[in-house]
Write an enzyme that holds these catalytic residues in place. Sequence first.
Site, PDB file in Angstrom:
ATOM      1  N   GLU A   4      38.111  -1.856 -38.218  1.00  0.00           N
ATOM      2  CA  GLU A   4      38.457  -1.808 -39.641  1.00  0.00           C
ATOM      3  C   GLU A   4      39.338  -0.595 -39.889  1.00  0.00           C
ATOM      4  O   GLU A   4      38.958   0.533 -39.556  1.00  0.00           O
ATOM      5  CB  GLU A   4      37.226  -1.723 -40.538  1.00  0.00           C
ATOM      6  N   ASP A  46      39.512   6.069 -39.927  1.00  0.00           N
ATOM      7  CA  ASP A  46      39.927   6.796 -41.127  1.00  0.00           C
ATOM      8  C   ASP A  46      40.217   8.233 -40.724  1.00  0.00           C
ATOM      9  O   ASP A  46      39.707   8.706 -39.717  1.00  0.00           O
ATOM     10  CB  ASP A  46      38.845   6.753 -42.208  1.00  0.00           C
ATOM     11  N   ASP A  89      46.094   1.448 -49.400  1.00  0.00           N
ATOM     12  CA  ASP A  89      47.021   1.924 -50.434  1.00  0.00           C
ATOM     13  C   ASP A  89      48.192   0.936 -50.503  1.00  0.00           C
ATOM     14  O   ASP A  89      48.808   0.634 -49.483  1.00  0.00           O
ATOM     15  CB  ASP A  89      47.524   3.321 -50.059  1.00  0.00           C
ATOM     16  N   ASP A 117      43.011  -6.024 -53.805  1.00  0.00           N
ATOM     17  CA  ASP A 117      43.016  -6.427 -55.211  1.00  0.00           C
ATOM     18  C   ASP A 117      44.432  -6.430 -55.764  1.00  0.00           C
ATOM     19  O   ASP A 117      44.665  -6.922 -56.862  1.00  0.00           O
ATOM     20  CB  ASP A 117      42.180  -5.450 -56.042  1.00  0.00           C
TER      21      ASP A 117
END
Length: 219
Positions: free
Chosen positions: A47, A72, A121, A157
């Site tokens: 991920e 990350d 982002d 989204d």
Amino acid sequence: MSRKKLVRFAENEVNPNVIQAGKPIFETIKGHWNDSQFQNENPIVVELACGRGEFTVGLGREYPGQNFIGVDIKGSRIWKGSSTATAEAITNVAFLRTQIQQLSEFFGDGEISELWITFPDPFPRDGDEKRRLTSPKFLEMYKPMLKTGGIVHFKTDNTGLFDYSLELVQSRSDIEVLAFTHDFYQSEMKDDHHGIKTKYEKLFSDKGEKIKYLKFRFV
């Protein structure tokens, strides 16, 4: 730097499920995730921009026969997922602290079975296209790391980023689109994700934002 962050960084340094600079394994892990980190031959799922690791850990709970790696750069975020996995004795979850632009330094050819890009982002300005995690630059980086038939999942989204990504993959002869929807939680695919949500997905869903989902593979 706050005391809380200092404590979290110190714990990351000793937690074996966090791979980061300063640990010997950080320099040698490429091509060796199964034997060096997980000690098994199970499929590897990655991920990107995992944040606090809710999704990575959630998948680890649901699929004990697979290995999950959250990527990350923020150590204080990774700490949360790392600590949760440790507390629950979830041994098929790990976290890699690095910039996503450097991903190819940590995964060998065909080492990844599935890749998740969750709520990145959107970088909406045209001049920032190369920074989008679904841009041609990043797709070319992912391609050799994935096994033949390896699947890429993308959730967002952001309508602009989703439309850009869908149009891009549909235009490429080396990509097969397997599924997509502009309203994931009203689609038949929603049950496949076991209700696992990232912090941002829950935030967006609670505000009534429609979640978009795209599934594809390189051919």
